[in-house]
Each structure stands twice: as structure tokens, then as C-alpha cells.
Design an enzyme around this catalytic site. Sequence first.
Site, PDB file in Angstrom:
ATOM      1  N   SER A  83       0.827  -1.202   0.000  1.00  0.00           N
ATOM      2  CA  SER A  83       0.000   0.000   0.000  1.00  0.00           C
ATOM      3  C   SER A  83       0.855   1.243   0.000  1.00  0.00           C
ATOM      4  CB  SER A  83      -0.900   0.004   1.232  1.00  0.00           C
ATOM      5  OG  SER A  83      -0.073   0.163   2.369  1.00  0.00           O
ATOM      6  N   LYS A  84       0.318   2.267  -0.608  1.00  0.00           N
ATOM      7  CA  LYS A  84       1.111   3.491  -0.765  1.00  0.00           C
ATOM      8  C   LYS A  84       1.347   4.191   0.558  1.00  0.00           C
ATOM      9  CE  LYS A  84      -3.094   5.421  -2.587  1.00  0.00           C
ATOM     10  NZ  LYS A  84      -3.843   5.525  -3.784  1.00  0.00           N
ATOM     11  N   ARG A  85       0.590   3.846   1.569  1.00  0.00           N
ATOM     12  CA  ARG A  85       0.850   4.472   2.873  1.00  0.00           C
ATOM     13  C   ARG A  85       2.144   3.936   3.480  1.00  0.00           C
ATOM     14  NH1 ARG A  85      -1.978   3.980   7.190  1.00  0.00           N
ATOM     15  NH2 ARG A  85      -3.232   2.204   6.522  1.00  0.00           N
TER      16      ARG A  85
END
Length: 499
Positions: free
Chosen positions: A254-256
Amino acid sequence: MPKSKIRTRLAPSPTGVPHVGTAYQALFGYVWARKNDGSFILRIEDTDRERSSKASEKAIIRALRWLGLQWDEGPDVGGEYGPYRQSERLEIYSKHVSQLLKEGKAYPCFCSRERLAEMRKTRRSGADTGYDGLCRSIPASEAQKRMESGESHTVRLKSPQDGECVFTDLLRGEVRKDWRSVDDQVLLKADGYPTYHLAVVVDDHLMRISHIIRGEEWLNSVPKHVLLYRYFGWEMPVMCHLPLLRNKDKSKLSKRKNPTSIGFYRDTGYLPRALLNYLAMMGWSHPEGEEKFDLENMIDLFELEKVTLGGPVFDVDKLRWLNARYIREDHTPEELVDLLQGWRLNRQTLVRIMEISQGRLQTLSDWGPLTSLFFADDVRPDPADLRACGLEERELREMLQLLVWKLESVQDLDIDTISIELREMADKLGLKLRKLTAPLYVAISGKTSSTPLFDSMAILGPDISLVRLRRALEALGGTSKKQRKALEKRYRDLFEKSG
Ligand code: GLU
């Protein structure tokens, strides 16, 4: 199957920035096609009219080109089985839906949005979460009349009421699913656009795809596709669902937690060959245990059946290590200078940067430190600098999160767009623009004084800008799940247009 018949495809939806997961699927499809002297096809799945954009399609094509995975057929290169953009194939889908309707394998559904929302509320658990089948029982003649009178409707797939769907995935073997848990999927929306499920089956068949190589997240949809193949009387392609890429903590990439856009790796100076090599190791191992190998070598040795399902971890540190090997071992200093020029040290980009730094130079040697934000990846803001921007900690975090979402929805980050978006944001939040730009400035540059913000972001591009904003958020401790939920609602209320 004769080798020449092998046809694989990449079918991205142009709804956001190109993701490394897309590069990963593209790589395996590409390699399998090349290995078998087959064809690799690019199809743009733009049936979600609200979320699809031309800018995203362009970004995907640019990213794939940068990687060097050239397709043999696609929207830009044409081919025998086109058009290769689903929005240009509406008649084909409508013809196929008419056939299903005629044969009683699908039915029109006249339920209003309100009724469906109501129904969902009461059918929350177990196998009964899908459509309750109300319109299934409308007699065919009545349904026909209502359609002819122009009553708004969707078309749904008639899913079997008992028994089991059994299909084979090349990597997983036999997969079984109770038909009762398979929803009466909408195939055609009220606006005449197909859903993914219909379009993907029709196109994979008509485009003679022999192997569907895609992400594991689609495995649950396969029964609906099996049914459609059966209803149309078509042979199923080989299904191969690649394992999902994961963060270090094994959650879904995930980009987080990691930069996930291909553009980020391109714009921070990774070499495409290193990225492809790294992605190749996500689920596949070189038979001689090599960690560094090129695409040609992979094509020689690759066997699709040998892909393993063990949840490959996309580890940016490992990728950096591999990239370093390519830089050290594969290039002369002269070649690296060429690569640097192709990347950012070219006249055009340098002039753009000079235009915004000229006024701040006392000597030419001031230029290096002033503009390091354009050439460095490890730009990380000091949380104290962020906190000194005059917002309360909570407000600051919320604002950064809202900004991330806002900028994620924009594909072209030119100066005008940045300015319009930020002004709108300040306006809606009832803040002075300065309150917003001050922490943004620190996040983007890692400093409290630097080159002008909007221009700097435009030069850095959306991928790097967003990663830096997320890092700033992280530096402040991030937002909790609960906060994010509340913020998501706030974001929707503030920005999402009705309808
Ligand atoms: N359009 C789908 C996506 O972007 C493709 C899924 C598939 O490959 O069938 O994920």
C-alpha cells in the site's frame, strides 16, 4: 497448444497513477508471451466513466514504455482485434448482452438505487449479501415491455441457485465455490456501459487471449466469468492469478507504507532493468539462484507454473541494493552521465530549475544546496519544522491527509492545477492559503526555505510530491484508522461532487 497461439494481455483501468503491481503483472504476461513467440496485448479497461481519465491512460502507457515492455497490439499501436479501449467497444458488449437476455441467461433489473441501498442494509451477512433476486421473477414478456417503454434498468447475470463452481487456476489447482454465494452480477449498467465482468470476458475471448495472468485480487470474480464463458459456449483461457505484492509487514502493498507508483521509481532514478529484475523475483526464482539477471535471461528460463504463492514482499531497500548493482556493474561512468542527463540533469529541466532559483543565488555554488530537493530521494522533513507552521498537531495531520487525497485525484500536476486545487482546499477548510502552503513547503523540500512551492512540485511531478507528503504525515505519527475513517467522510462531504 501451439506456441504461436499464446496471447497474454495487460488490462489496466485508467483510474489512477500506474502502480508497481501493474508493472508486475505486465512483466509476467510479457515474458510468457515472448518466451512462446506469442503476443502481448495492452487493453485499456475504461468502463468506469467517473473514475477513468485520459491522463491516467497516458501515464500508464508512459510508465510501461519506460519499463521497456512493448506490446504487440494496443490502443496506440492498433492490431487485428481492436479497438483496444473498452469505451470504444460498447456495441460489442450490448450485442452480447442481448444474446444472454434472449436466451434467459440474464435478466433486466429495474430496482432503483434507493431500493438496492435499503436491501443491502438488511442483507448484511453470509452468502446473502448480494442482490436478492427480486427482478428475476418478472415474467419475460412484462420485462420486455418495460425495457421497450424505456424504463431505466441494468442487466444482471442469472447465477445458478445450487451446486458448485469448479475451475482451475494454474498456480492453485482446483478452486471451488458454492454457486449460491455468487451474486447476480450486473453486466450492463443503466447508462449502457458494461461492468468489468462482462467486458473482460467478452474481450478476452474476442481477443483470443490464451492466458489470463493477473493479480490474485480477481480470483473471487472468476466464478462469474466461468458462468459467462459457459453461457456463451466459449472455451476458458488458462487462469493464472499471481500472488499479491506485500509490504514488509505482509499486509497488501500500500502506498501508505511504500511508494507504489512506477513514476516514483522512474523519477527518483531507478533503472527500469533493475525494477523489472526485482519484480521478476516476486514469486519466481531464477533456477540457478541468481539475483541479478536480465529480461532476456528470464525469458529463456521462465516457467509460469513455477511461480510460487508465498506472498512476495516488495522491499524498497532490496530494490535499491539491486539498482546499485546495475549502476556499479553494468555501466561505464560515461553511460551513467548519459543516464543522469536523460533523468533530470538535462538542459531543459535545469533551465526550469534555474528559472526558479536564480533570484536566490549569491554565487553559483549556492545552487547545489538550494536545489538538492530535485535530485535527492531521502528528503524527509523535520517534524519540528512542520509543527512550527502555525497549525495544531491534529489539524496539521488532518490537513496533510486531505491534501494527499486531493492531489491523488489529480493526474497532471502543472502549476495552474496545483494552485487551483490548493486554493479550493484552503477555501473549503476556511483557512488562509498560507496556512496550507507552509507545511506543504516543508514536506516537499525538507527545508524551511527553498525554491517556490508550486513550481517545485510541478518539476518534481505528482509521484514524488505525493510520496513526500505521505512521509511528512508519517513523520508526525500518521493518522489512526479511526481518524482516517472520519476524515474520509469529511473529504467526501467537502470535495465529491454529487451524482
Ligand atoms: N481492469 C482490471 C484492473 O485494472 C483488470 C483485471 C484483469 O486483468 O482482468 O485491475
